[in-house]
Design an enzyme around this catalytic site. Structure first.
Site, mmCIF file in Angstrom:
data_model
loop_
_atom_site.group_PDB
_atom_site.id
_atom_site.type_symbol
_atom_site.label_atom_id
_atom_site.label_comp_id
_atom_site.label_asym_id
_atom_site.label_seq_id
_atom_site.Cartn_x
_atom_site.Cartn_y
_atom_site.Cartn_z
ATOM 1 N N CYS A 120 29.927 -30.543 39.471
ATOM 2 C CA CYS A 120 29.817 -31.228 38.469
ATOM 3 C C CYS A 120 28.525 -31.005 37.333
ATOM 4 O O CYS A 120 27.646 -31.013 37.491
ATOM 5 C CB CYS A 120 29.254 -32.590 38.829
ATOM 6 S SG CYS A 120 29.223 -33.868 37.761
ATOM 7 N N CYS A 145 27.033 -33.725 35.692
ATOM 8 C CA CYS A 145 25.961 -34.232 36.616
ATOM 9 C C CYS A 145 24.705 -33.451 36.451
ATOM 10 O O CYS A 145 23.521 -33.966 36.530
ATOM 11 C CB CYS A 145 26.706 -34.272 38.015
ATOM 12 S SG CYS A 145 28.049 -35.299 38.259
ATOM 13 N N ASP A 146 24.829 -32.112 36.692
ATOM 14 C CA ASP A 146 23.939 -31.363 37.150
ATOM 15 C C ASP A 146 23.365 -30.243 36.040
ATOM 16 O O ASP A 146 22.291 -29.509 36.062
ATOM 17 C CB ASP A 146 23.974 -30.623 38.247
ATOM 18 C CG ASP A 146 24.223 -31.425 39.425
ATOM 19 O OD1 ASP A 146 23.560 -32.550 39.550
ATOM 20 O OD2 ASP A 146 25.084 -31.213 40.415
#
Length: 314
Positions: free
Chosen positions: A136, A139-140
């Site tokens: 992701c 997300c990261d």
């Protein structure tokens, strides 16, 4: 003693399919209960710019899902933050056991559990998950500001992840086992024009390498699919973007599945192999996998459920 809740229509899942089903079932005065699951809002909550949702030239994925949830609630749906761990479809009313202990029963069930990211399945991938290996970018990606990263894949997911990562990383290497991408042409054009992106054709990733203390990624070993030659590609982060698999674990032994785990429905409907159980969205769609088609199927599932319940009453 566990709480017990009964509803005419229970919806499991909270992506575009689930929320749209909740809107339509509410409008049909069926008073649905929607159980959100582990990832409220589904895959769109880990997507940034959405440019193909009709009516919005560009919208943030999480914002779109917040609006859908609010719409479902405004129509009268009860939205519950819980996770369904098992279902019994052997008799009606159908039964769904939740992590919270509540047992839900329903006369009609709409499954909209979506899909989850696929992984390569190599041991070092598992070892470094959360320590430099991710599925992701939204997300990261922030953690790789000014660093070099590698993305593997060749479809829309991979290209979207790679493009997003250019907002943070100093260099993004996209590894693909073929010499052409499957992604939409507009995405490919953006990728090829981006000066931060390097493409590595005809390669697969054999191993993730890194440090032990602290645990962290320092590179990946890529193998040329034709010659077998191994190349070490230095990187601080490795993003797996090889597609998604349907989240059909709940019903894999109870409903007919096909194409690697997608719930099988009667063409032109959301009817599954058990009357009164309906499936919508990425759980059943192995072809299109779009937010707009998922929403359309959510509508279909609710209308199919309404028709089914009316026939039962007659």
């Amino acid at each position: 003693m566990a709480d017990a809740r009964h509803t005419k229509v229970l919806i499991i899942g909270s992506g575009p399919a689930g929320y749209t089903a909740a809107i339509y079932a509410s409008r049909a005065m069926l008073n649905p209960i929607l159980v959100q699951g582990l990832q409220p809002g589904g895959q769109l909550t880990i997507t940034t710019e959405v440019e193909n949702w009709p009516g919005d030239t560009e919208v943030q994925g999480p914002d779109l899902m917040v609006r859908m949830e609010a719409h479902a609630k405004a129509m009268g749906a009860e939205v519950i933050a819980d996770y369904i761990s098992s279902v019994d479809l052997s008799k009606r009313p159908f039964t769904a056991q939740s992590d919270s202990g509540t047992v839900y029963t329903c006369d009609a069930l709409i499954l909209a559990t979506g899909a989850q990211a696929k992984w390569l399945g190599i041991p070092t991938e598992e070892k470094f998950k959360g320590f430099g290996v991710s599925a992701c970018a939204t997300c990261d990606g922030f953690f790789y500001r000014g660093k070099e990263v590698v993305v593997i894949g060749g479809g829309n997911t991979a290209v979207e992840e790679a493009l997003f990562l250019t907002n943070f990383a100093s260099k993004v290497t996209l590894i693909h086992r073929r010499d052409t991408l499957r992604a939409e042409k507009i995405l490919q054009d953006r990728l090829f024009k981006n000066p931060k992106v390097d493409l590595m054709w005809h390669h697969s990733v054999e191993e993730v390498v890194g440090t032990e203390a602290p645990l962290g990624v320092t590179g990946v070993r890529a193998r040329h699919v034709e010659t077998g030659e191994i190349t070490l590609v230095p990187c601080d982060g490795f993003f797996v973007a090889i597609g998604h698999a349907p989240s059909s674990e709940l019903v894999k032994d109870q409903l007919d599945l096909h194409h690697g785990g997608y719930v099988k429905v009667t063409p032109g409907t959301c009817n599954t192999s058990i009357p009164g159980v309906f499936a919508a969205g990425d759980l059943t769609d192995h072809i299109y996998r779009q937010a707009v088609t998922s929403a359309g199927m959510g509508c279909m599932a609710a209308l199919d459920a309404e028709r089914f319940l009316a026939e039962q009453e007659e």
